[in-house]
Design an enzyme around this catalytic site. Structure first.
Site, PDB file in Angstrom:
ATOM      1  CB  THR A  25      -0.906   0.041   1.254  1.00  0.00           C
ATOM      2  OG1 THR A  25      -0.077   0.316   2.408  1.00  0.00           O
ATOM      3  CG2 THR A  25      -1.621  -1.277   1.453  1.00  0.00           C
ATOM      4  NE  ARG A  26      -0.957   7.061  -1.419  1.00  0.00           N
ATOM      5  CZ  ARG A  26      -1.952   7.375  -0.586  1.00  0.00           C
ATOM      6  NH1 ARG A  26      -3.005   6.611  -0.462  1.00  0.00           N
ATOM      7  NH2 ARG A  26      -1.886   8.473   0.131  1.00  0.00           N
ATOM      8  CE  LYS A  27      -3.425   2.104   5.243  1.00  0.00           C
ATOM      9  NZ  LYS A  27      -4.333   1.130   5.866  1.00  0.00           N
ATOM     10  CB  THR A  28       5.772   3.743   2.483  1.00  0.00           C
ATOM     11  OG1 THR A  28       5.320   4.943   1.830  1.00  0.00           O
ATOM     12  CG2 THR A  28       5.414   2.552   1.600  1.00  0.00           C
TER      13      THR A  28
END
Length: 214
Positions: free
Chosen positions: A135-138
């Site tokens: 995901t973009r939850k970096t």
């Protein structure tokens, strides 16, 4: 990650920011005990079983401090490594090795940890049609490194950023007034986008999304 153009355009500035965060004016400890340049060599030794990832980032960290630093690897990204394995050697100015080691290891350890965990989960999905996506939850400023580590571990990259595609979530659906409305607005606003994805919470939402053309 071996693409030098990608490295220089996208990663060098991030690695330099990390180095600048750790060395604001000087490495006062190293400079105190090492007043002059002297060549030295350090071993890169594995301390835990897993999947290695981020070797080129590790190498680049030292090269940005001193282009004369030589790094030799005995493994490659994606290899399974074991505790006490000798994975490489770094040769160069001892001051550079001391000043850059923590930043270089931070990248290597975090990326290897992500690759190792991804590989563990991906192995559970082997022989199925299910693909493991990220995901973009970096971590801020770590996306390019972390998403690369996911690929090394056997996962697949989803959207890299908000411009990569349309993904309608509950908050978007709520703002639009419903699944159908959200999809219609997305198609009208960005007809060039090939894929519109919708997060659904039940079968009714799924049917509505499909009928609306998601």
């Amino acid at each position: 990650m071996n693409d030098q153009i990608t490295m220089k355009l996208n990663m060098d500035k991030l690695i330099l920011q990390a180095l600048e965060e750790d060395i604001t004016s000087e490495d006062i400890t190293t400079n105190a005990v090492m007043r002059e340049s002297r060549t030295g060599e350090v071993d890169l030794i594995c301390k835990e079983d897993g999947i290695i990832a981020g070797l080129e980032v590790f190498k680049r960290t030292f090269e940005l401090l001193d282009e004369n630093t030589k790094v030799e690897f005995y493994v490659k990204d994606g290899d399974k490594v074991k505790n006490k394995d000798l994975m490489g050697k770094v040769t160069g100015d001892i001051r550079v090795l001391l000043s850059g080691e923590r930043t270089a290891l931070n990248y290597l350890q975090r990326m290897s940890g992500i690759a190792t965990y991804t590989n563990t989960v991906a192995s559970l999905l082997k022989n199925t049609k299910t693909k493991l996506l990220d995901t973009r939850k970096t971590t801020p400023n770590m996306r390019i490194f972390e998403k690369y580590a996911v690929k090394v571990g056997g996962g697949y990259n989803h959207r890299y950023n908000l411009s990569d595609g349309i993904l309608l979530k509950d908050n978007h659906i709520g703002a639009a007034g419903g699944v159908k409305e959200a999809i219609e607005m997305a198609k009208e606003y960005a007809p060039f986008v090939r894929k519109i994805e919708v997060e659904v919470e039940n079968l009714e939402m799924l049917k509505e999304a499909l009928s609306a053309g998601a």
